[in-house]
Design an enzyme around this catalytic site. Structure first.
Site, short mmCIF file in Angstrom:
data_model
loop_
_atom_site.label_atom_id
_atom_site.label_comp_id
_atom_site.label_asym_id
_atom_site.label_seq_id
_atom_site.Cartn_x
_atom_site.Cartn_y
_atom_site.Cartn_z
N GLN A 78 0.84 -1.21 0.00
CA GLN A 78 0.00 0.00 0.00
C GLN A 78 0.87 1.24 0.00
OE1 GLN A 78 -3.52 -0.44 0.30
NE2 GLN A 78 -3.66 1.71 -0.18
N PHE A 79 1.42 1.61 -1.17
CA PHE A 79 2.30 2.76 -1.24
C PHE A 79 1.58 4.06 -0.88
CE2 PHE A 79 0.42 2.89 -5.44
CZ PHE A 79 0.37 4.23 -5.76
N THR A 80 0.26 4.10 -0.97
CA THR A 80 -0.48 5.33 -0.67
C THR A 80 -0.44 5.70 0.81
OG1 THR A 80 -2.58 4.14 -0.47
CG2 THR A 80 -2.02 5.03 -2.66
#
Length: 147
Positions: A78-80
């Site tokens: 989950q890079f966000t």
């Protein structure tokens, strides 16, 4: 590294119409990696997530960790979680590039499995549909930069 961890009754991840991973009771872990993170952060974070006591004991108190509860993990990249929200359109320069993030995401999963946990996972970088039945709800934020 950052992780948003939700206690779930069940969770699954679907990629291109096919269920890739599914768990019953346990943790849905959304995992983000920063450019400066190392394997030490991945191991530290795994230890913290696996050790947190948020499952009910026989008296109904949150006193059991994942192992004692017999829980499983579903881990999703989950890079966000490292979004820069100063403007209306998020920026992601604070997230690690895939060449750094993917090995650390994998190190987190390997450490959880090494400790004997059942771990389902998404696919790094894929467009995924994640479903969960939250329990409680209990949702925790872990950040290795805040110790």
């Amino acid at each position: 590294m950052r992780a948003v961890v939700t206690r779930v009754k069940e969770a699954s991840v679907t990629i291109e119409g096919a269920v890739r991973g599914k768990i019953r009771e346990g943790f849905l872990v959304l995992l983000g990696v920063a450019p400066e993170d190392t394997e030490a952060e991945a191991l530290y974070l795994a230890d913290r997530v696996l050790g947190v006591r948020v499952f009910a004991d026989e008296e109904g108190k949150m006193n059991l960790n994942l192992e004692a509860a017999g829980g499983e993990l579903l881990v999703i990249s989950q890079f966000t979680l490292y979004a820069d929200l100063k403007s209306r359109r998020p920026g992601f320069t604070k997230a690690a590039k895939p060449d750094i993030a993917k090995p650390l995401y994998e190190a987190f999963i390997v450490e959880c499995r090494r400790r004997g946990f059942s771990v389902a996972e998404g696919e790094f970088g894929a467009d995924m549909a994640v479903a969960s039945v939250n329990d409680g709800p209990v949702t925790l934020l872990f950040d290795t930069q805040v110790r």
